[in-house]
Design an enzyme around this catalytic site. Structure first.
Site, PDB file in Angstrom:
ATOM      1  N   ARG A  48     -11.789   7.081  -9.039  1.00  0.00           N
ATOM      2  CA  ARG A  48     -10.937   5.729  -9.604  1.00  0.00           C
ATOM      3  C   ARG A  48     -11.768   5.007 -10.566  1.00  0.00           C
ATOM      4  O   ARG A  48     -11.264   5.014 -11.677  1.00  0.00           O
ATOM      5  CB  ARG A  48     -10.828   4.961  -7.903  1.00  0.00           C
ATOM      6  CG  ARG A  48      -9.773   3.763  -8.439  1.00  0.00           C
ATOM      7  CD  ARG A  48      -8.946   3.472  -7.142  1.00  0.00           C
ATOM      8  NE  ARG A  48      -8.324   4.349  -6.854  1.00  0.00           N
ATOM      9  CZ  ARG A  48      -7.730   3.673  -5.869  1.00  0.00           C
ATOM     10  NH1 ARG A  48      -7.761   2.772  -4.626  1.00  0.00           N
ATOM     11  NH2 ARG A  48      -6.216   4.339  -4.739  1.00  0.00           N
ATOM     12  N   ALA A  60       0.858  -0.653   0.106  1.00  0.00           N
ATOM     13  CA  ALA A  60      -0.183   0.014   0.110  1.00  0.00           C
ATOM     14  C   ALA A  60       0.823   1.319  -0.295  1.00  0.00           C
ATOM     15  O   ALA A  60       1.934   1.660   0.997  1.00  0.00           O
ATOM     16  CB  ALA A  60      -0.641  -0.368   1.533  1.00  0.00           C
ATOM     17  N   GLU A  67      -6.391  12.896  -0.256  1.00  0.00           N
ATOM     18  CA  GLU A  67      -6.161  11.675  -1.321  1.00  0.00           C
ATOM     19  C   GLU A  67      -7.320  12.144  -1.793  1.00  0.00           C
ATOM     20  O   GLU A  67      -8.393  12.997  -1.412  1.00  0.00           O
ATOM     21  CB  GLU A  67      -5.822  10.095  -1.104  1.00  0.00           C
ATOM     22  CG  GLU A  67      -4.937  10.276  -0.667  1.00  0.00           C
ATOM     23  CD  GLU A  67      -4.452   8.518  -0.515  1.00  0.00           C
ATOM     24  OE1 GLU A  67      -5.333   7.499  -0.408  1.00  0.00           O
ATOM     25  OE2 GLU A  67      -3.417   7.938   0.051  1.00  0.00           O
ATOM     26  N   HIS A  73      -7.594  -4.139  -8.169  1.00  0.00           N
ATOM     27  CA  HIS A  73      -6.320  -3.682  -7.043  1.00  0.00           C
ATOM     28  C   HIS A  73      -7.151  -3.716  -5.729  1.00  0.00           C
ATOM     29  O   HIS A  73      -6.670  -4.121  -4.518  1.00  0.00           O
ATOM     30  CB  HIS A  73      -6.799  -2.300  -7.509  1.00  0.00           C
ATOM     31  CG  HIS A  73      -5.634  -1.187  -5.987  1.00  0.00           C
ATOM     32  ND1 HIS A  73      -4.784  -1.611  -5.944  1.00  0.00           N
ATOM     33  CD2 HIS A  73      -6.015   0.123  -5.581  1.00  0.00           C
ATOM     34  CE1 HIS A  73      -3.948  -0.590  -5.298  1.00  0.00           C
ATOM     35  NE2 HIS A  73      -4.932  -0.239  -5.239  1.00  0.00           N
ATOM     36  N   ARG A  92     -14.936   1.413  -2.952  1.00  0.00           N
ATOM     37  CA  ARG A  92     -13.907   2.173  -1.754  1.00  0.00           C
ATOM     38  C   ARG A  92     -13.439   3.787  -1.671  1.00  0.00           C
ATOM     39  O   ARG A  92     -12.565   3.814  -2.563  1.00  0.00           O
ATOM     40  CB  ARG A  92     -12.799   0.992  -2.162  1.00  0.00           C
ATOM     41  CG  ARG A  92     -11.699   1.123  -0.907  1.00  0.00           C
ATOM     42  CD  ARG A  92     -10.219   0.140   0.167  1.00  0.00           C
ATOM     43  NE  ARG A  92     -10.225   0.564  -1.602  1.00  0.00           N
ATOM     44  CZ  ARG A  92      -8.947   0.676  -1.366  1.00  0.00           C
ATOM     45  NH1 ARG A  92      -8.057   1.603  -0.230  1.00  0.00           N
ATOM     46  NH2 ARG A  92      -8.434   1.104  -2.959  1.00  0.00           N
ATOM     47  N   HIS A 145      -7.923  -0.416  -9.626  1.00  0.00           N
ATOM     48  CA  HIS A 145      -6.340   1.075 -10.238  1.00  0.00           C
ATOM     49  C   HIS A 145      -6.662   1.538 -11.383  1.00  0.00           C
ATOM     50  O   HIS A 145      -6.419   0.964 -12.452  1.00  0.00           O
ATOM     51  CB  HIS A 145      -5.439   0.830  -9.253  1.00  0.00           C
ATOM     52  CG  HIS A 145      -4.447   1.860  -8.904  1.00  0.00           C
ATOM     53  ND1 HIS A 145      -3.982   3.012  -9.387  1.00  0.00           N
ATOM     54  CD2 HIS A 145      -4.663   2.991  -6.977  1.00  0.00           C
ATOM     55  CE1 HIS A 145      -3.746   3.885  -9.090  1.00  0.00           C
ATOM     56  NE2 HIS A 145      -3.654   3.473  -7.742  1.00  0.00           N
TER      57      HIS A 145
END
Length: 534
Positions: A285, A52, A120, A344, A379, A239
């Site tokens: 994402r 990570a 983030e 991912h 997520r 990802h």
């Protein structure tokens, strides 16, 4: 502490399967209660947690609150986040961070000595605690591995995989193990009344993934084969920026690069995300992953361009990514980085309650193998490590308050597929089909064919590795076929809209998914590339 295998056959210990963050943390929180910890790879290796590059989300900065953190989690989860679960996890973040500090994790601090918090995507505040920039996962796993090895109550079995969960009268009675990498090895049966699965995710069911090879859905499969309820298996996060330099797993280009101003371009040098979303490269994402996928599918290629945003600062700002690039002969300060979406993180998994209990008596699950309701359909960045430590601690508390009945003798093994070398060609075909038909963009025909193929492999596989992979692949593909809408990370090109009204979580069993697969056997085969199904 390493122990002889034969000492363990009649253990009354709590048995934890998995040497990643959830498994290590749970074992440490249970001390001094005797625990047997089973890890397929040597501790510190084979865990997604160790890779990570983000950190752990926690409302530690001035002005931030657990309530704001939970609201951000709910906002990205596609209407499927359990709000009470999200708030509970956010409120337990700070004590779990303090636990990790006590175990020796060197989180970054500011000049005043306070925990330094970064920002983030989709977080409304600076709340990601890091270690040396992009090295949080590795540092956390290293510190916890050292602590586990120093703890005398933890008995370690490294280099073993769990291939079956054994039950009697609806409750866990033990585990069936085999030496990792040797399907022909003798089976070992371990008696246990309390089993914690912390085996990680399913990334290696896909041809392109950022996950280690151990993340092939083993825990999900053995729980499902024992009858456990499985939640939301169709929701897989991709990802958008795995570095495509021939690695398996593919190294990751953290999204923090885009936060620093790096752009996404195609082979013509065009920024393709500008026309896809107002936030362009900083879009959610799943949207970025679909944009990257579309450029590659159209033959234009996709690249991460940090030449202007970072240039010569790249090596010091993002040393892990820089090392991955330079090892492949790419200088990211002066060259665009070739990228592709990669499997991912799995939002779905073994359905668990607020204490980490599954539907099978004596079986708990924590970390990526579980589905708590915290992530919904998508997520939020850096919530996965937080969920892992929060639920690992809750599982430990729940087990600590119980007295386990003694296991008189190891249970009988279950009949599994024959041993022998894994069929590498069949595994490659399975992974290719998952990426092609159960990946970033899905449709009914491709999913139906994947379901048929995985159901046949699960019934007929000649080796246990392939059968376990096919079981998890069947769960993901069948749930994706059944969900005729697009929501969060699950995108159906034939059902591109979200179904109006409240979202509905998937709660299912392997038996129910086999029934769906059987119902598809009578349907005509869709016209899809024979190379995918050969």
């Amino acid at each position: 502490m390493q122990h002889d295998i034969h000492d363990l056959a009649r253990t009354d210990d709590v048995v934890i399967v998995g040497g990643g963050l959830a498994g290590l943390f749970c074992a440490l929180k249970l001390a001094p209660r005797p625990v047997t910890l089973i890890s397929a790879a040597p501790l510190g290796q084979g865990a997604s947690s160790a890779w990570a590059q983000g950190g752990i989300a926690a409302a530690v900065a001035e002005g931030d609150t657990p309530e704001a953190h939970a609201a951000d989690t709910v906002a990205v989860g596609g209407g499927l986040v359990d709000e009470a679960v999200a708030l509970g996890i956010a409120r337990e973040a700070l004590p779990r961070i303090h636990d990790l500090l006590a175990f020796g994790v060197p989180f970054d601090r500011d000049l005043d000595g306070r925990l330094a918090a970064g920002r983030e995507a989709a977080h409304s505040a600076r709340r990601i605690v890091h270690v040396r920039g992009d090295g949080a996962g590795a540092a956390i796993i290293a510190a916890l591995s050292d602590a586990v090895r120093r703890t005398p109550s933890i008995r370690l079995m490294e280099g073993f995989v769990a291939e079956a969960l054994l039950t009697a009268d609806g409750a866990v009675s033990g585990l069936q193990l085999r030496k990792a990498g040797n399907p022909a090895a003798r089976q070992i049966v371990l008696a246990a009344r309390a089993v914690v699965l912390a085996t990680g995710g399913i990334g290696h069911l896909y041809a392109v993934t950022t996950n280690p090879v151990e993340a092939s859905g083993s825990g999900l499969a053995i729980a499902a084969r024992a009858g456990a309820v499985i939640a939301d298996p169709e929701f897989v996060q991709f990802h958008p920026t795995a570095i495509m330099v021939g690695g398996d797993p593919a190294p990751l280009a953290t999204e923090a690069l885009r936060g620093e101003g790096a752009t996404l371009i195609n082979g013509k040098g065009e920024r393709f995300m500008l026309s896809r979303h107002p936030l362009a490269e900083l879009a959610p994402r799943d949207i970025v992953a679909r944009g990257v996928f579309a450029e590659i599918a159209a033959g234009r290629g996709a690249f991460l361009d940090a030449r202007q945003a970072l240039g010569a600062r790249f090596a010091t700002k993002f040393p892990t990514v820089h090392a991955s690039c330079t090892a492949a002969g790419i200088d990211p300060a002066t060259q665009p980085i070739p990228i592709a979406p990669a499997a991912h993180y799995h939002m779905g998994g073994i359905a668990v309650d607020a204490r980490g209990r599954s539907s099978i008596e004596g079986l708990w699950a924590a970390g990526e193998v579980s589905s708590t309701g915290a992530h919904g359909a998508n997520r939020l960045a850096s919530n996965s490590l937080l969920e892992a430590v929060v639920y690992a601690a809750r599982v430990a508390d729940d087990i600590a308050g119980r007295t386990m009945s003694s296991t008189a003798r190891p249970p009988d093994p279950v009949v599994t597929a024959r041993g022998g070398a894994a069929d590498s060609a069949a595994v490659k075909r399975l992974r290719t089909m998952m990426s092609a038909h159960v990946g970033v963009i899905r449709d009914g025909d491709g999913l139906a064919e994947a379901v048929r193929r995985f159901a046949a492999i699960e019934r007929e596989a000649g080796d246990i590795v392939l059968r376990i992979m096919a079981t998890s692949a069947l769960l993901v593909a069948t749930a994706a076929w059944t969900r005729r809408e697009s929501r969060g990370a699950h995108f159906r090109s034939d059902h591109p809209a979200e179904t109006p009204g409240p979202g509905r979580r998937t709660m299912t069993t392997l038996s129910a998914m086999r029934d769906v697969a059987h119902s598809l056997d009578d349907r005509p085969l869709p016209r899809i590339a024979q190379s995918m199904i050969a």
